[in-house]
Design an enzyme around this catalytic site. Structure first.
Site, PDB file in Angstrom:
ATOM      1  N   SER A  96      76.239  60.244 -38.671  1.00 37.95           N
ATOM      2  CA  SER A  96      77.316  61.043 -38.096  1.00 37.95           C
ATOM      3  C   SER A  96      78.498  60.153 -37.694  1.00 37.95           C
ATOM      4  O   SER A  96      79.035  59.415 -38.503  1.00 37.95           O
ATOM      5  CB  SER A  96      76.750  61.845 -36.915  1.00 37.95           C
ATOM      6  N   ASP A 218      73.631  71.099 -44.695  1.00 36.25           N
ATOM      7  CA  ASP A 218      74.046  70.515 -43.420  1.00 36.25           C
ATOM      8  C   ASP A 218      75.195  71.364 -42.891  1.00 36.25           C
ATOM      9  O   ASP A 218      76.265  71.415 -43.499  1.00 36.25           O
ATOM     10  CB  ASP A 218      74.485  69.066 -43.643  1.00 36.25           C
ATOM     11  N   HIS A 247      71.354  68.462 -40.276  1.00 36.94           N
ATOM     12  CA  HIS A 247      72.228  67.327 -39.992  1.00 36.94           C
ATOM     13  C   HIS A 247      71.470  66.133 -39.424  1.00 36.94           C
ATOM     14  O   HIS A 247      72.039  65.052 -39.314  1.00 36.94           O
ATOM     15  CB  HIS A 247      73.308  67.776 -38.996  1.00 36.94           C
TER      16      HIS A 247
END
Length: 267
Positions: A96, A218, A247
């Site tokens: 991320s 995702d 995710h």
């Protein structure tokens, strides 16, 4: 571990291998997100784990709202940690926000990184006309911010299962726990920083080999973003499509992700 930055960010080095491997967590988690992936790598690597300054496991006094307005400050933290550990070469796994942090760090110090593995990475979350599909419209993002501000607990309870994606209650509980550990004002501030950033322009400056890991579905990062990154990264890059959803594959499918990481690191 003896120096202020290593203590502040709860830096740990696990394992007995000759090479260094960094695991850097993303928004809403802390280094515990890697706990079920870590054992697969401690024989072959010295694994470096740390908490981002925004994590609930870090003293919130360390979070300077003036400093952390861009990802550059997170890059400073990463490089300072590696320098404090006297690391001169490492492979890097970033999830991320930390995927993009790793890319920025590699532009500054390319000699430091042998490979970047990018999980759930996005240079831009907002759509940009017909040319770029980031996954969100500005109004949708503002709605997220409003929900976080109005009732953080309710927002977490709704967001966590959507982010995890797969039907894995333990992963939802774990992600919820670390989201609740964050101070709500810090969580909102970091969300604004991440969702409003646009790092598409730096992709061409990344020359360290990259492996982009993209799950089947995702909610935060459409598959088209992985393809976009591969096409625009300056150096060699590959996309590794993961046969799992959500995710946070390190929480929802840790053994599967560990195997995929082993494949990526061996190439």
């Amino acid at each position: 571990m003896g120096t202020p930055i290593l203590d502040a960010f709860n830096v740990r080095v696990e394992g007995s291998g000759d090479k260094y491997l960094v695991f850097a967590h993303g928004f809403g988690t802390d280094q515990s997100a890697w706990q079920r992936v870590l054992p697969y790598f401690t024989r072959s690597y010295k694994v470096i784990l740390y908490d981002l300054v925004c994590a609930g496991s870090v003293n919130p006094d360390h979070f300077d709202f003036r400093r952390y307005t861009t990802l550059d400050a997170y890059v400073d933290d990463l490089l300072n940690i590696l320098d404090s550990l006297h690391v001169t070469r490492c492979a890097y796994v970033g999830h991320s926000i930390s995927a993009m942090t790793g890319m920025l760090a590699s532009i500054r110090r390319p000699e430091l990184f042998s490979k970047l593995i990018l999980i759930g990475a996005s240079p831009r979350f907002l759509n940009d006309g017909e040319n770029y599909h980031g996954g969100f419209e500005q109004g949708e993002i503002e709605h997220v911010f409003s929900a976080m501000e109005a009732n953080y607990e309710a927002w977490v309870n709704g967001f966590a299962p959507l982010a995890v994606g797969a039907d894995v209650p333990t992963a939802v509980r774990e992600f919820s726990r670390t989201l609740f550990n964050m101070r709500p004002d810090i969580s909102l501030f970091v969300s604004r920083t991440v969702f409003n950033s646009d790092l598409r322009g730096i992709l061409g400056l990344v020359n360290v080999p990259c492996c982009i890991m993209q799950t089947a579905r995702d909610m935060s990062v459409p598959a088209s973003v992985a393809t976009y990154m591969k096409e625009h990264i300056g150096g060699k890059s590959t996309v590794q499509w993961l046969d799992t959803e959500g995710h946070l594959p390190h929480l929802s499918a840790p053994s599967y992700l560990a195997h995929q990481l082993e494949i990526a690191l061996s190439q």
